[in-house]
Scaffold this motif. Structure first.
Motif, short mmCIF file in Angstrom:
data_model
loop_
_atom_site.label_atom_id
_atom_site.label_comp_id
_atom_site.label_asym_id
_atom_site.label_seq_id
_atom_site.Cartn_x
_atom_site.Cartn_y
_atom_site.Cartn_z
N LEU A 95 54.99 -5.73 61.55
CA LEU A 95 55.04 -5.05 60.24
C LEU A 95 54.57 -6.52 59.60
N GLN A 102 51.77 2.17 58.24
CA GLN A 102 51.35 2.13 59.08
C GLN A 102 50.70 2.29 60.25
N ALA A 141 52.25 -0.01 62.34
CA ALA A 141 53.58 0.27 63.39
C ALA A 141 52.53 1.48 64.27
N PHE A 194 54.66 2.95 67.62
CA PHE A 194 55.67 3.83 67.02
C PHE A 194 54.11 4.56 66.27
#
Length: 500
Positions: free
Chosen positions: A370, A387, A390, A395
């Motif tokens: 990140l 996001q 990730a 993820f």
């Protein structure tokens, strides 16, 4: 070396300016070449001295552009020198001085040592000598010399005398005019010069810039002259002038307000100006965009000037760093890699970013997945970028159905928190979870959540202003109207949007 090429200059066009040494060299040479016979001195030498030349004028007809012509001429001279007997030299004559605006000589200087050929260069009067005399300026005052074919990529300094050579024809003069108009007013006086110093042929014509390509007589002996000017208004299109102005504003003799500012005191200005630029982009308003981009650039200049005053870096260091970064991160443009599509280009960019970090002692593989998201980004945009990082690391949900379930889960928790009367801090955290999950939905459908919310805000403002206008037309205000009346005009605004 046993083979040689001797290059001599024929001067600017007046036979009286030929040096005695050049004349002797011409007479004793056994094999003479001239780049072009389209020069007054060539015809005079042939008529008066009985000296004959072989010219390369046919090469100009055979090839499509000047660089190719010059390369071909140099190649033929080298081939001829190599085929000659040892101890012999061929003579190559060029207009003017061999070392002034003579591309073939520069090619020979590069290639002859590689080919084992001795290159001797003998001077001659250049067009610059006549320009200094006939136009009446001393080069020590500062002057700049440009080739007309490259003038579009050059930066002019109007404080210096400017000479533009190789203005062969009207079309070249037109290109020069358009380039000069980037800095000078259309009616600015410039000087078109033909055959300076050549008796009976010289012309010195002072014309407004916009008429530069209406002057007749352009040819091999033509140049354009722009006298030096100390009018700072002429420099208002230059980055150098902007740098000077910002430095003056921050100086003891400058603006008291500008002098007092620090990085922290104008930090918010940088953010505000950025958003004002974004507004002009959203409004598709080029005129205001130009102005707002200037305001944003001023913030960059002010921060750079503050660092220049402490000796840390200058605005030119900022530009250098940016140029080097752009070149390094685009190996498919400036290097040997290739990129057939935007995705590949982006991959190259990311790979070079990682390489940059390694060169600074940073190991990308040891950093968090990140890392690299600016701390002070607006929260919605920051959530979106985090996001994405990730998801890139694996993820993520397999499909959007997981996102919908997460939104419903977080929304239920928010409702429960409110209904149970939990502390405001707890309710705020639950609200944040809802917003964060909605950002995931934006990512899955390929929408920018910041942009999506901005569009909705603009839509809301538009409809609300319609409500205000209609109430005002009815003699009412928001305070004296019912929600039913407001809803009526709100629905009316929605219908107008559908029809437009």
């Amino acid at each position: 070396m046993s083979k040689a090429i001797i290059v001599v200059g024929l001067g600017s066009g007046d036979p009286d300016q030929l040096t005695l040494g050049i004349v002797k060299q011409l007479k004793t040479a056994t094999e003479r070449y001239v780049r072009t016979k389209d020069h007054p001195v060539v015809s005079w030498i042939e008529a008066e001295e009985g000296i004959e030349f072989q010219s390369f004028d046919s090469v100009y007809e055979e090839l499509d552009d000047f660089p190719s012509v010059y390369e071909e001429i140099a190649a033929r001279l080298i081939a001829r020198a190599q085929s000659g007997a040892d101890g012999t030299a061929i003579l190559y004559a060029v207009p003017g001085h061999p070392m002034v605006a003579e591309a073939t000589v520069q090619i020979l200087r590069r290639r002859c040592p590689e080919e084992g050929i001795e290159l001797q260069v003998r001077g001659g009067e250049s067009f610059l000598d006549e320009a200094f005399v006939r136009l009446g300026f001393d080069p020590i005052e500062g002057f700049q010399l440009f080739d007309a074919s490259d003038v579009g990529s050059m930066t002019f300094d109007p404080r210096m005398h400017t000479l533009i050579g190789q203005v062969y024809d009207i079309f070249t003069a037109s290109d020069v005019k358009l380039s000069l108009m980037e800095m000078y007013p259309d009616d600015y006086e410039v000087v078109a010069c033909h055959a300076l110093g050549v008796e009976g042929q010289e012309q010195i014509l002072r014309v407004p810039l916009h008429e530069l390509d209406r002057v007749s007589g352009y040819g091999n002996l033509s140049l354009i002259y722009i006298p030096a000017s100390q009018d700072d208004h002429l420099r208002n299109r230059s980055f150098q002038r902007l740098h000077e102005i910002v430095a003056i504003l921050r100086s003891p003799e400058g603006c008291p307000w500008d002098r007092e500012q620090t990085h922290q005191s104008i930090r918010k200005n940088l953010i505000e100006e950025t958003y004002e630029v974004l507004e002009t982009i959203d409004d598709d308003d080029p005129d205001h965009m130009r102005e707002e981009l200037g305001d944003l650039l001023l913030q960059v200049m002010l921060h750079s000037q503050m660092e220049e005053e402490t000796g840390t870096f200058t605005a030119y260091d900022v530009i250098q760093t940016l140029n080097e970064k752009l070149i390094f991160r685009h190996p498919h443009v400036f290097g040997e890699l290739s990129a057939e599509d935007a995705e590949t280009a982006l991959g190259n960019w990311e790979a070079m970013k990682a390489e940059e970090k390694r060169s600074k002692g940073i190991e990308p593989e040891k950093q968090s997945a990140l890392s690299g998201v600016p701390r002070d980004l607006p929260a919605l945009l920051k959530a979106y970028k985090i996001q994405k990082k990730a998801a890139k690391a694996g993820f993520d949900w397999e499909d959007i159905s997981g996102v919908w379930a997460k939104i419903e889960e977080e929304l239920a928790e928010l409702k429960a928190s409110v209904q149970q009367g939990e502390a405001v801090d707890e309710q705020t955290l639950e609200l944040g979870d809802v917003l964060f999950s909605v950002v995931n939905a934006a990512r899955f459908i390929g929408a920018d959540p910041e942009e999506a919310l901005s569009l909705t805000i603009r839509k809301f403002v538009r409809r609300f202003q319609h409500v205000e206008q209609q109430l005002k037309a009815a003699g009412k205000t928001l305070a004296t109207s019912s929600l039913v009346e407001m809803d009526k005009y709100w629905d009316e605004a929605k219908e107008l949007e559908r029809q437009s």
